[in-house]
Design a protein around this motif. Sequence first.
Motif, PDB file in Angstrom:
ATOM      1  N   GLY A   1      38.994 -48.538 -88.717  1.00 29.45           N
ATOM      2  CA  GLY A   1      37.483 -48.789 -87.953  1.00 29.45           C
ATOM      3  C   GLY A   1      36.523 -47.819 -88.641  1.00 29.45           C
ATOM      4  O   GLY A   1      35.275 -48.121 -88.278  1.00 29.45           O
ATOM      5  N   TYR A   2      37.115 -46.926 -89.440  1.00 27.38           N
ATOM      6  CA  TYR A   2      36.006 -45.880 -90.095  1.00 27.38           C
ATOM      7  C   TYR A   2      36.212 -46.075 -91.853  1.00 27.38           C
ATOM      8  O   TYR A   2      37.232 -46.099 -92.133  1.00 27.38           O
ATOM      9  CB  TYR A   2      36.369 -44.751 -89.469  1.00 27.38           C
ATOM     10  CG  TYR A   2      36.381 -44.804 -88.080  1.00 27.38           C
ATOM     11  CD1 TYR A   2      34.924 -44.001 -87.766  1.00 27.38           C
ATOM     12  CD2 TYR A   2      37.338 -44.949 -87.276  1.00 27.38           C
ATOM     13  CE1 TYR A   2      34.688 -44.045 -86.187  1.00 27.38           C
ATOM     14  CE2 TYR A   2      37.162 -44.650 -85.948  1.00 27.38           C
ATOM     15  CZ  TYR A   2      35.833 -44.524 -85.388  1.00 27.38           C
ATOM     16  OH  TYR A   2      35.627 -44.325 -83.874  1.00 27.38           O
ATOM     17  N   ASP A   3      35.148 -46.020 -92.340  1.00 28.84           N
ATOM     18  CA  ASP A   3      35.073 -46.075 -93.741  1.00 28.84           C
ATOM     19  C   ASP A   3      35.968 -45.232 -94.469  1.00 28.84           C
ATOM     20  O   ASP A   3      36.495 -45.654 -95.517  1.00 28.84           O
ATOM     21  CB  ASP A   3      33.477 -46.092 -94.048  1.00 28.84           C
ATOM     22  CG  ASP A   3      33.385 -46.561 -95.620  1.00 28.84           C
ATOM     23  OD1 ASP A   3      33.362 -47.501 -96.043  1.00 28.84           O
ATOM     24  OD2 ASP A   3      33.037 -45.407 -96.335  1.00 28.84           O
ATOM     25  N   GLU A   4      35.873 -43.956 -94.213  1.00 29.50           N
ATOM     26  CA  GLU A   4      36.693 -43.009 -94.844  1.00 29.50           C
ATOM     27  C   GLU A   4      38.196 -43.251 -94.826  1.00 29.50           C
ATOM     28  O   GLU A   4      38.805 -43.117 -95.798  1.00 29.50           O
ATOM     29  CB  GLU A   4      36.314 -41.621 -94.458  1.00 29.50           C
ATOM     30  CG  GLU A   4      36.705 -41.338 -92.972  1.00 29.50           C
ATOM     31  CD  GLU A   4      35.419 -41.624 -91.847  1.00 29.50           C
ATOM     32  OE1 GLU A   4      35.647 -40.920 -90.736  1.00 29.50           O
ATOM     33  OE2 GLU A   4      34.632 -42.450 -92.442  1.00 29.50           O
ATOM     34  N   ASN A   5      38.654 -43.640 -93.854  1.00 26.68           N
ATOM     35  CA  ASN A   5      40.066 -43.851 -93.621  1.00 26.68           C
ATOM     36  C   ASN A   5      40.590 -45.148 -94.671  1.00 26.68           C
ATOM     37  O   ASN A   5      41.480 -45.215 -95.246  1.00 26.68           O
ATOM     38  CB  ASN A   5      40.490 -44.456 -91.959  1.00 26.68           C
ATOM     39  CG  ASN A   5      40.274 -43.128 -91.290  1.00 26.68           C
ATOM     40  OD1 ASN A   5      40.169 -42.011 -91.777  1.00 26.68           O
ATOM     41  ND2 ASN A   5      40.237 -43.431 -89.858  1.00 26.68           N
ATOM     42  N   CYS A   6      39.484 -46.190 -94.621  1.00 29.87           N
ATOM     43  CA  CYS A   6      39.808 -47.506 -95.460  1.00 29.87           C
ATOM     44  C   CYS A   6      39.690 -47.077 -96.966  1.00 29.87           C
ATOM     45  O   CYS A   6      40.568 -47.513 -97.775  1.00 29.87           O
ATOM     46  CB  CYS A   6      38.715 -48.401 -95.169  1.00 29.87           C
ATOM     47  SG  CYS A   6      38.672 -49.228 -93.731  1.00 29.87           S
ATOM     48  N   LYS A   7      38.668 -46.106 -97.211  1.00 27.08           N
ATOM     49  CA  LYS A   7      38.599 -45.490 -98.824  1.00 27.08           C
ATOM     50  C   LYS A   7      40.000 -45.172 -98.991  1.00 27.08           C
ATOM     51  O   LYS A   7      40.515 -44.997-100.037  1.00 27.08           O
ATOM     52  CB  LYS A   7      37.632 -44.651 -99.028  1.00 27.08           C
ATOM     53  CG  LYS A   7      37.502 -44.260-100.278  1.00 27.08           C
ATOM     54  CD  LYS A   7      36.039 -43.346-100.484  1.00 27.08           C
ATOM     55  CE  LYS A   7      35.842 -43.202-102.081  1.00 27.08           C
ATOM     56  NZ  LYS A   7      37.048 -42.373-102.800  1.00 27.08           N
TER      57      LYS A   7
END
Length: 294
Positions: free
Chosen positions: A109-115
Amino acid sequence: MASGGKQQFPPQKQERQPGKEHAMDPTPQFTNPDYKPSNKLQGKVALVTGGDSGIGRAVCHLFAQEGATVAFTYVKEQEDKDARDTMQMIKQAKTSDAKDPMALAADLGYDENCKKVVDEVAKAYGRIDILVNNGAEQYKASSVEDIDEPRLERVFRTNIFSYFFMTRHVLKHMKEGGSIICTTSVVAYKGNNKLLDYTATKGAIVSFIRGLALHLVGKGIRVNGVAPGPIWTPLIPSCFDEEETAQFGSEVPMQRAGQPFEVAPSYVFLASNAFSSYYTGQVFHPNGGVIVNA
């Protein structure tokens, strides 16, 4: 949900999401012994979100059978056992030329984790050919007044924010011929009065598929979706009460819930350029006979 329908499953309830596949009775069927793989995805690298259980597990297993190198995400602690089981299944199913699978725990749900997830997969395998945006959560509500801001944000972060975030980072590592597949739902087309926030996210995913397909067509990357009907996955006992779970699926024309293995071939078709090179912006409907206006 139907009321007073035919019992499909033993009454059961799990107290939190994401649910546990290994605790379900019966456990969902992720594989079909009659399925004959034919190297449809040989040499491809696939990343599947929510791949530890349910539809995601079935997709990972089929992708591995078809020759793909598979990475998937899961929720740490809550889904550890399901993730380990899925890893073992993929290792047993993978072809000799595919690389070892990878499981990554992350809150997408958070961009930095997806990256972080995307970067780790790309570093391990060199590229990403197939992205399956599949992770989701849902909760019942008797009224829109019961859906507060934290819950609304949580459901949107998991169900649609993560699709944007994963896609924007994967595109750095995806070349012409790549395929993005998003899991939406039949409720995006027919609605559901007890799953308002979930239904809203699934409608957003349909629009995301259509817009992204137009956005990426010039780069030779196809974007499609799958809109399952009632499928027996851990979302069901972790969302509905015992009576609703027991009757789950009885409301569709086939009068039964589907199994994950009945949905997964749609993803193989859409991932394979040999089969679906002229498909983009489309949504498949494995839903037990529900007629929708696509």
